[in-house]
Scaffold this motif. Structure first.
Motif, PDB file in Angstrom:
ATOM      1  N   ASN A   1      46.160  40.731  35.093  1.00  0.00           N
ATOM      2  CA  ASN A   1      45.993  41.840  36.029  1.00  0.00           C
ATOM      3  C   ASN A   1      45.594  43.090  35.246  1.00  0.00           C
ATOM      4  OD1 ASN A   1      46.270  43.833  37.966  1.00  0.00           O
ATOM      5  ND2 ASN A   1      48.069  42.881  38.894  1.00  0.00           N
TER       6      ASN A   1
ATOM      7  N   ASP B   1      45.561  46.075  35.901  1.00  0.00           N
ATOM      8  CA  ASP B   1      46.501  47.183  36.055  1.00  0.00           C
ATOM      9  C   ASP B   1      47.667  47.090  35.087  1.00  0.00           C
ATOM     10  OD1 ASP B   1      44.945  48.199  37.975  1.00  0.00           O
ATOM     11  OD2 ASP B   1      46.425  48.135  39.585  1.00  0.00           O
ATOM     12  N   HIS B   2      47.922  45.900  34.554  1.00  0.00           N
ATOM     13  CA  HIS B   2      49.018  45.766  33.600  1.00  0.00           C
ATOM     14  C   HIS B   2      48.558  46.089  32.190  1.00  0.00           C
ATOM     15  CE1 HIS B   2      51.195  42.766  36.465  1.00  0.00           C
ATOM     16  NE2 HIS B   2      51.041  43.967  36.983  1.00  0.00           N
ATOM     17  N   GLN B   3      47.274  46.311  32.023  1.00  0.00           N
ATOM     18  CA  GLN B   3      46.730  46.510  30.694  1.00  0.00           C
ATOM     19  C   GLN B   3      46.320  47.951  30.421  1.00  0.00           C
ATOM     20  OE1 GLN B   3      44.374  43.451  29.310  1.00  0.00           O
ATOM     21  NE2 GLN B   3      43.712  44.493  27.489  1.00  0.00           N
ATOM     22  N   ILE B   4      45.754  48.577  31.449  1.00  0.00           N
ATOM     23  CA  ILE B   4      45.162  49.892  31.231  1.00  0.00           C
ATOM     24  C   ILE B   4      46.247  50.953  31.089  1.00  0.00           C
ATOM     25  CG2 ILE B   4      43.715  51.666  32.269  1.00  0.00           C
ATOM     26  CD1 ILE B   4      42.158  49.326  33.590  1.00  0.00           C
ATOM     27  N   ILE B   5      46.149  51.754  30.024  1.00  0.00           N
ATOM     28  CA  ILE B   5      47.148  52.799  29.810  1.00  0.00           C
ATOM     29  C   ILE B   5      46.603  54.169  30.171  1.00  0.00           C
ATOM     30  CG2 ILE B   5      48.669  53.880  28.111  1.00  0.00           C
ATOM     31  CD1 ILE B   5      48.528  51.374  26.439  1.00  0.00           C
TER      32      ILE B   5
END
Ligand SMILES: Nc1ncnc2c1ncn2[C@@H]1O[C@H](COP(=O)(O)OP(=O)(O)OP(=O)(O)O)[C@@H](O)[C@H]1O
Ligand SMILES: Nc1ncnc2c1ncn2[C@@H]1O[C@H](COP(=O)(O)OP(=O)(O)OP(=O)(O)O)[C@@H](O)[C@H]1O
Ligand SMILES: O=C(O)CCCC[C@@H]1SC[C@@H]2NC(=O)N[C@@H]21
Ligand SMILES: [Mg+2]
Ligand SMILES: [Mg+2]
Lengths: 181, 205, 253, 253
Positions: free
Chosen positions: D97, D99-103
């Motif tokens: 996902n 969204d779980h990666q982008i900071i």
């Protein structure tokens, strides 16, 4: 409508989350806590009305007995403790901070919201807090006011942080800063 | 602190939420009135026994949630050792552990929807005078929801950080986390709206 | 007045499933959907297009989550952006990212919520939630915390929550992308048999093969619109040709 | 001592890409991965399995984000869970996902971050970020807010951020699922040519067709392990057979 609701709930949760930062207990029963930063942010970001509602929501759950105040405290008992004045002052502090942020548009948002946070989170809140302490601890208003100076340095830092965060958020997500819509 | 879900379904899940909350309220009041160390030890023991009753998995999950209190317990211990009142310190620490422990117990074994039903019942007078309490109920549900979800999102965020950095997270994570929280609220608003949200007519029953 | 024609006050059984007249949407100054006009009565409508073409944005419009800045849009005659109470029974949406859809911490609460919103009593909602879980062989999920589900499992949960509400039209934004092969096959058959009108967004032309109507979006505009066979073959041809180029830099967006 | 053998202190150029010895992981009391033992030297490793089989959990283990409760795991001889500094150059991961990666809030910050953390100077990192964006024809994304990207665009961004760091092994958790056909085709070619070892998780057997090694996970256990042709045909046969059953309730999980 749903957006306001979600943001109000989020900020109420934010105050609760700030309670996870360890509080510093003071001898007279009112702790130094990060949660008042949450109260300031409610006002400066959500504005007067929604900010106050978010704080009220938080207090309602505290009253229901959920351990959401710093140190895992909660329950109706708190509203008769030395800290009660502050708890009652919380929503009004958010309202005041929001009211000023909404109206004072002639200076950059960071400054306006920083000052607003100071007025709400220090002036307004301390007025209620001192009164509460004076009643519960059976002290004179002056004596109680003296005790409260212990909070000033911390609260000044929180007001600055509130200004910085509000301004940064306005840059990244302008639509989320309801106080300036 | 409020994480609503228990790893296992317990018998207490079936008990009426209102009764559980009322009992919690009463228990907390008693805890605050009690001044005897022995009684507090007994109370805390009873609290632990309640946790142990549904089994090992539940006990572990419950204790993990209580564990976050250790800094406070430590602080109280140090403070009262310095001031020379260890018994008072023990009472305060035990009272806090029992009170939070019981509150967690109620939240762990009560579905969010049941909790809200209690609020709804408490707000009956408001509806009598014609106010809608739907927004209030939803707001409470959402606030309780955000706390564990934000913790989860924070976990994802620090995981993402660790995949690309040898060091742990630092202050630079503050703004990303704030935005993540705001974006999550926007998604919740959409998801809510997609299922009727606060529309009059939706959910009036 | 056009607006009035396109959005009659009552749910109209003869009104087309989708009715868009000159719909435009600008987000942060960017024209994301550009004067779309389309009227569809078909029960199976597919939407294809490259990444960033505007498919999910169109999905949001159809679900009434966003209002067009120009033009008018109605679903079965309902102005879904304005008349939210009616929209609830008219249109349901499966978001592309399950994390954007799930509100509640446990599986049964998530399914239950929508049903309660529809006005079902507590018991009715609970019964239907249980039935839904049972139908998909997921009764053991009931009290499970959503956070422990895998991505594909979350997607399935979202789908169950939408299907339980049984709206007249369901917008599915890549419903099959994270699912394993058996689940995909079975779900396809289940959806094929569902009584609802489906608006199905997909990057996989095979998933839309039997559809009556396919809409091809490109840069926020209607590129082609017609029966699946015709549109999909033109679409696939162009996509494969683009993909055949050896230049990695010709990516969408 | 087994542990020492499996995780020598130094990056070992002869050490296998993946080396798992009796790896088990329990999450919230649930056995998610069950005594996996596998040693792989191949440059193209595929992982298949049903929803909830434990693929993403295994990906997190390989990336060193989770430590096995039993057994030992090393990547090119590096104990990735413990030796984070070395792990950074050894293994990269693309989450399922995005969204779980982008900071970070903008595209260039996101790519830049990992490079800076690897110890590149400000200028070097900026140059490499620009080069990466250019290579994928996305220079115009540079300052763009991530929040305005579509799901597929986000996925591409995540991939660029991982590729920029050029780790020896990259774990890809369904890297193609949200991408359009041309992007998928081009990216497949790009990945095929990449010098890194790839561990590619996919529900689509076609995406793993040319792979040297495929691992089939089932309920957290190793079901089959071998060359792609053999494992994929057995896998596809069983999946299609499962999917052919008319019983919607036989879904995974
Ligand atoms: N808030 C916004 N501001 C500016 N541009 C936006 C915003 N939201 C979306 N966009 C742009 O609109 C375009 C369409 O986005 P959308 O999510 O609808 O694409 P999509 O067709 O669903 O793509 P995908 O196949 O990747 O899911 C994208 O180019 C995106 O960058
Ligand atoms: N924190 C947790 N507690 C309990 N169970 C968990 C937890 N995290 C994951 N699981 C379970 O572990 C199993 C494996 O999850 P995982 O995400 O690895 O699956 P996956 O193979 O990647 O599936 P998918 O194809 O749907 O992405 C699932 O059944 C999931 O429910
Ligand atoms: O946790 C509580 O009991 C509420 C405490 C209120 C504390 C007040 S808020 C303003 C002032 N600044 C602090 O840091 N503490 C007090
Ligand atoms: Mg999309
Ligand atoms: Mg997965």
């Amino acid at each position: 409508m749903e957006r306001s609701l979600a943001l109000i709930a989020l900020f109420a949760a934010l105050i609760a989350a700030l309670g996870l930062i360890p509080k510093f207990a003071l001898a007279f029963g009112v702790p130094i806590t990060a949660q008042s930063l949450g109260v300031m942010l409610c006002g400066t970001i959500l504005g007067a009305r929604r900010g106050a509602l978010a704080v009220l929501l938080f207090l309602l759950l505290v009253a229901m007995g959920l351990p959401l105040l710093a140190g895992g405290r909660g329950g109706l008992g708190l509203f008769v403790s030395p800290t009660a004045g502050f708890l009652i002052g919380f929503p009004l502090a958010a309202f005041a901070a929001g009211w000023i942020t909404e109206r004072w548009r002639s200076v950059p948002l960071g400054i306006a919201s920083g000052v607003a946070a100071a007025v709400g989170g220090i002036l307004v809140l301390y007025a209620f807090g001192v009164t509460g302490m004076a009643i519960v601890l059976d002290k004179s208003w002056g004596e109680a006011a003296l005790l409260i100076t212990a909070f000033l340095p911390g609260d000044a830092i929180k007001a600055v942080l509130a200004g910085l965060i509000t301004a940064a958020l306005a840059r990244a997500r302008p639509r989320a800063v309801l106080s300036r819509l | 602190m409020i994480s609503l879900t228990s790893p296992v379904e317990t018998r207490a899940h079936g008990w009426p939420a209102g009764a559980k909350l009322a009992t919690l309220c009463a228990a907390t009041m008693v805890l605050f009135a009690m001044q005897s160390l022995t009684l507090h030890l007994v109370a805390f023991g009873a609290c632990l026994a309640l946790y142990a009753a549904p089994g090992w998995v539940f006990l572990r999950a419950g204790l993990r949630r209580l564990w976050i209190l250790w800094p406070f317990v430590g602080l109280i211990a140090v403070w009262h050792l310095i001031t020379g009142a260890p018994q008072d310190g023990a009472i305060i620490a035990l009272r806090m552990l029992s009170a939070v422990g019981l509150a967690n117990l109620v939240t762990m074994t009560t579905r969010l929807s049941d909790m809200i039903a209690v609020i709804r019942w408490l707000a009956t007078p408001l509806r009598r005078v014609g106010l809608s309490t739907r927004a209030l109920e939803l707001a409470i549900a959402l606030m309780i929801r955000f706390t564990p979800v934000l913790v989860e999102k924070g976990t994802h965020l620090s995981r993402a950080w660790r995949t690309r950095s040898p060091k742990g997270v630092n202050w630079r994570i503050v703004m990303p986390f704030t935005l993540l929280a705001i974006d999550d609220a926007e998604h919740v608003a959409d998801a809510l709206k997609a299922r009727g949200g606060l529309a009059p007519g939706a959910a009036e029953r | 007045m056009i607006l009035k024609e396109a959005t009659p006050r009552m749910t109209d059984s003869t009104a087309p499933a989708l009715d868009l007249v000159g719909v435009s949407l600008r987000l942060d100054g960017r024209m994301v959907l550009d004067t779309l006009t389309l009227r569809a009565q078909e029960r199976r409508i597919g939407i294809v297009g490259r990444n960033g073409a505007g498919k999910s944005t169109l999905a949001r419009l159809i679900a009434g989550l966003e209002e067009p800045q120009e033009g008018a849009l109605s679903v079965f005659g309902v102005n879904v952006a304005r008349d939210r109470a009616k929209a609830l029974r008219t249109v349901g949406i499966l978001f592309q990212n399950p994390d954007h859809q799930i509100i509640f911490p446990t599986v049964d609460e998530e399914i239950n919520f929508g049903l309660r919103q529809m006005g079902l009593s507590k018991d009715e909602a609970a019964t239907r939630t249980t039935a839904m879980l049972e139908q998909f062989g997921k009764s053991h999920w009931a009290g499970a915390p959503v956070a422990t589900l895998s991505q594909g499992q979350k997607q399935l949960l979202c789908l169950m929550a939408v299907l339980a509400m049984a709206p007249r039209l369901i917008v599915l934004d890549e419903p099959l992308s994270g699912l394993d092969i058996p689940t995909r096959l079975q779900l396809t058959r289940y959806l094929d048999a569902a009584p609802a009108t489906l608006v199905h967004i997909s990057h996989d032309p095979v998933a839309l093969a039997g559809y009556e109507r396919v809409i091809w979006l490109s840069d926020g505009r209607l590129r082609e619109d017609g029966p699946a066979t015709k549109v999909l073959s033109a679409f696939t041809r162009e996509m494969e040709q683009l993909g055949g180029r050896d230049d990695i830099s010709d990516l969408a967006g």
